[in-house]
Design an enzyme around this catalytic site. Structure first.
Site, mmCIF file in Angstrom:
data_model
loop_
_atom_site.group_PDB
_atom_site.id
_atom_site.type_symbol
_atom_site.label_atom_id
_atom_site.label_comp_id
_atom_site.label_asym_id
_atom_site.label_seq_id
_atom_site.Cartn_x
_atom_site.Cartn_y
_atom_site.Cartn_z
ATOM 1 N N GLU B 53 0.866 -1.186 0.000
ATOM 2 C CA GLU B 53 0.000 0.000 0.000
ATOM 3 C C GLU B 53 0.891 1.221 0.000
ATOM 4 O O GLU B 53 1.835 1.319 0.789
ATOM 5 C CB GLU B 53 -0.852 0.053 1.272
ATOM 6 C CG GLU B 53 -2.003 -0.923 1.301
ATOM 7 C CD GLU B 53 -2.774 -0.838 2.615
ATOM 8 O OE1 GLU B 53 -3.566 -1.742 2.874
ATOM 9 O OE2 GLU B 53 -2.555 0.121 3.393
ATOM 10 N N ASP B 64 -5.939 9.417 10.038
ATOM 11 C CA ASP B 64 -4.634 8.894 10.421
ATOM 12 C C ASP B 64 -4.139 9.455 11.736
ATOM 13 O O ASP B 64 -4.410 10.595 12.092
ATOM 14 C CB ASP B 64 -3.610 9.208 9.320
ATOM 15 C CG ASP B 64 -3.783 8.281 8.132
ATOM 16 O OD1 ASP B 64 -3.625 7.059 8.330
ATOM 17 O OD2 ASP B 64 -4.096 8.763 7.034
ATOM 18 N N TYR B 179 -10.674 -4.742 3.638
ATOM 19 C CA TYR B 179 -9.716 -4.318 4.657
ATOM 20 C C TYR B 179 -10.494 -4.137 5.949
ATOM 21 O O TYR B 179 -11.324 -3.241 6.059
ATOM 22 C CB TYR B 179 -9.099 -2.999 4.205
ATOM 23 C CG TYR B 179 -7.963 -2.457 5.058
ATOM 24 C CD1 TYR B 179 -8.013 -2.468 6.453
ATOM 25 C CD2 TYR B 179 -6.835 -1.911 4.458
ATOM 26 C CE1 TYR B 179 -6.982 -1.963 7.216
ATOM 27 C CE2 TYR B 179 -5.792 -1.391 5.221
ATOM 28 C CZ TYR B 179 -5.879 -1.425 6.592
ATOM 29 O OH TYR B 179 -4.863 -0.903 7.348
#
Lengths: 407, 280
Positions: B53, B64, B179
């Protein structure tokens, strides 16, 4: 029916939260279930007369609404043109329009059974209003604020703490409002199941832009009634400053379908639009996606967000509410700007001509009034939203005025 | 090349044949600078990364944690852009035509680049899939559907807040793999709970036949091993990014041992994942 002019400007957003191409729900999957939950809860609340009664009760008895519509006689004479009225939202409890929205959202949170609230703040006005309603309803409150803004806005930080809120300094990114919002979203992702996020302006993922607008619409609804009472007709023009744009949306929305009413949103031109140091997203930005919605943003050619600049921390945001982007593109509202310098001059002018110390945010609106009013006839009725009082800005403004030898 | 015969599906088929879970590694494009980042990328397959990734740097990475936020800012400071990220993949493909490359990031840079132009350039450069954090299924018309049409996989995040009622929505139009985000929160801020992950993977398998990768909170070879024995792959991001962060000087320049340190860490993770074969 092929006309590009809508029949009404008051039906947005659509089911998926879009105003034209603007708005939407651009958030991480972790947040989606909660965003949908807020949407359902707000829809139910909006249709529930008991909720509306409760909201109206607190607006009247706690906030002190309706705020007056005041004829600013000396400024009208000074400008020598349009008849100028101020919508006095600086007289609300906590000193700005922010409380209208916080009250509404706290009541929605209460309905949802949420007892922990988070919020972002720039100048601290929304933080103070959130901390206030949390104290009122006995909720836990956490306010995310850029470390730089904490320095600049100490009195509001102290106020929030006294009201029982925890102020969380944000040091990521550029340590200002956009980063406070990033950090609040990050925290919300982690605490989605227990926390309600009270967003301070008409931005963020659907349903926030519409929900905040609805709660702030009390400003325009009152203005309409008060103007009918004072003059027997609708105003000819409305003027409000724009950061995210909640006070402007609140004033404009009830008038959007009245074609005779002209509207002006005043963005912060900072040091000047050509300097790159400004916060005028519509004038100097282009559409992009940030903080859950598509809207005009200050950004570079690679889609990276650029820092906004304004002397007013409340306007210092690189985006704008999506409904404003749509009203801009449809041409219903004119978006203009005023510089730091012009806002400072208007701040002083308002204090000395009317005995009202305005916040730096509506000082931008007044700076545009100063340009527009003299060009209009005496029977032109103009309303400016005086959306906040200036106590919080005194130290900064006096410093600037002294440095310029203007005081 | 159809979706059933992509680098991603071939790689997961190969892992299945080998009887082991895979290792997915994340680095931010251009961190700490474009050259060093290209060197790390080149070395990842040999160090044991099964899928890669690549983070597309963004000024406001809302999902994040501090490690990847800092990596994003370092990359932008070193002049990284979306065009350069695509070029980085093109360079990588000159020496590796098998390892799947997934671009991960936020929508705005792609929107500004232009969706059609981006998909064409990414496809030509050898990008296999996309993970766009701020594009939930409600916004599928933006990029997901055009990506599928361009034969680029659109990999969705499923999270602990994605309940059984919502899972079908999340899984529709998902391709490549799913994911699973192991906790509610931003990247790299908590540790993984493999018992919770086991139950979650079981739940996901009832809804999809796609391979399941699990990420957020995997920091050690042991954790990677544990997760790779439950899921089809373990994703390591923040921990690898922190190895990069600890090998730069105060001005943000790479120290001499950076590339070796990063690849050494990946080799250790790969060792853990490969041990999972016997454990499984």
């Amino acid at each position: 029916m092929a006309s590009s002019i809508p029949n009404t400007y008051r039906t947005g957003p659509d089911e998926s939260g879009h105003f034209g191409i603007f708005g939407g729900r651009f958030v991480a999957e972790t947040l989606m279930p909660l965003v949908l939950e807020v949407e359902a809860a707000y829809k139910a609340a909006k249709a529930d007369p008991k909720f509306q009664d409760e909201f109206a009760y607190y607006l009247k008895h706690y906030v002190g609404r309706p705020s007056p519509l005041y004829y600013a006689e000396r400024l009208t004479r000074h400008f020598g043109g349009a008849k100028l009225y101020f919508k006095r939202d600086e007289l609300n409890h906590t000193g700005a329009h922010k409380i209208n929205n916080c009250l509404g959202q706290a009541l929605v949170a209460k309905r949802m059974g949420k007892t922990e609230i988070i919020a972002e703040t720039g100048a601290g006005q929304h933080g103070v209003a959130t901390a206030t309603v949390c104290a009122l309803f006995g909720m836990k409150c956490k306010v995310f604020m850029g470390a730089e803004d904490i320095e600049r806005q100490q009195p509001n930080v102290e106020r929030m703490r006294l009201l029982g809120a925890e102020v969380v300094p944000v040091t990521s990114g550029t340590s200002t409002l956009k980063d406070a919002m990033n950090e609040a979203l990050r925290y919300w992702v982690a605490m989605a199941e227990t926390h309600f996020y009270i967003i301070g302006t008409v931005a963020g993922p659907h349903p926030y832009p519409a929900m905040v607008r609805d709660f702030q619409s009390v400003i325009g609804t009152e203005t309409r009634e008060q103007m009918m009472e004072a003059e027997g007709r609708l105003p000819d023009s409305l003027i409000a400053c724009i950061g995210g744009g909640s006070n402007a949306m609140g004033l404009f929305f009830p008038f959007l379908d009245d074609a005779s009413v002209k509207m002006y949103g005043v963005e912060a031109a900072g040091l000047g639009l050509d300097t790159g140091k400004h916060a005028a997203s519509l004038t100097g930005g282009r559409p992009g996606v940030l903080h859950g919605n598509r809207t005009y943003l200050l950004q570079n050619e690679d889609g990276q967000i650029i820092d906004a600049h304004s002397i007013s921390a409340g306007l210092d945001y690189p985006g704008i509410g999506p409904e404003h982007s749509w009203l801009h593109e449809t041409g219903r509202v004119s978006y203009v700007s005023a510089t730091d310098e012009e806002a400072l001059d208007s701040f002083k002018l308002c204090a000395q001509m009317e005995g009202i110390i305005p916040a730096l945010e509506p000082s931008h609106a007044l700076a545009y009034v100063a340009k527009l009013a003299p060009t209009l006839p005496a029977d032109h009725l103009m309303v400016m939203n005086l959306c906040g009082r200036g106590d919080k800005d005194l130290a900064a403004v006096l410093k600037h005025l002294k440095a310029r030898g203007k005081i | 090349m159809s979706a059933t015969d992509s680098r991603i599906t071939r790689r997961f088929a190969q892992l299945k044949a080998e009887g082991r879970g895979g290792l997915v590694t994340f680095i931010t494009a251009g961190d700490p600078d474009p050259e060093v980042s290209a060197k790390i990328l080149q070395g990842l397959p040999a160090a044991g990364a099964d899928l890669i990734e690549i983070g597309m740097p963004f000024s406001d990475p809302m999902a994040d944690g501090p490690a990847i936020q800092a990596a994003s800012l370092r990359a932008l400071k070193s002049g990284m852009s979306l065009a350069k990220t695509i070029a980085l993949v093109r360079g990588f493909r000159a020496s590796d035509s098998d390892t799947p490359i997934i671009l991960m990031g936020y929508y705005n840079p792609i929107y500004i680049y232009g969706v059609d132009r981006f998909l064409a350039d990414a496809k030509a450069a050898g990008v296999d899939g996309l993970i766009i954090v701020d594009l939930p299924p409600e916004e599928d018309v933006e990029l997901c559907l055009p990506a599928l049409k361009a034969d680029i996989a659109f990999i969705r995040l499923a999270t602990p807040t994605t309940d059984d009622k919502r899972l079908p929505t999340v899984l529709s139009n998902t391709s490549g793999f799913v994911y699973y985000v192991s906790f509610t929160g931003v990247t790299g801020t908590k540790s993984i709970d493999s018992q919770h992950v086991g139950q979650a993977v079981e739940r996901l398998r009832r809804h999809t036949d796609l391979p399941i990768a699990v990420g957020f909170g995997i920091r050690t070879p042991e954790q990677a091993q544990a997760i790779a024995s439950i899921a089809d792959a373990a994703v390591v991001g923040s921990a690898l990014v922190q190895v990069i962060e600890s090998n730069i000087d105060e001005a943000g320049r790479a120290l001499p041992g950076l590339v070796d340190a990063a690849l050494g860490f990946v080799a250790a993770l790969a060792g853990g994942v490969r041990n999972a074969r016997s454990a499984a």
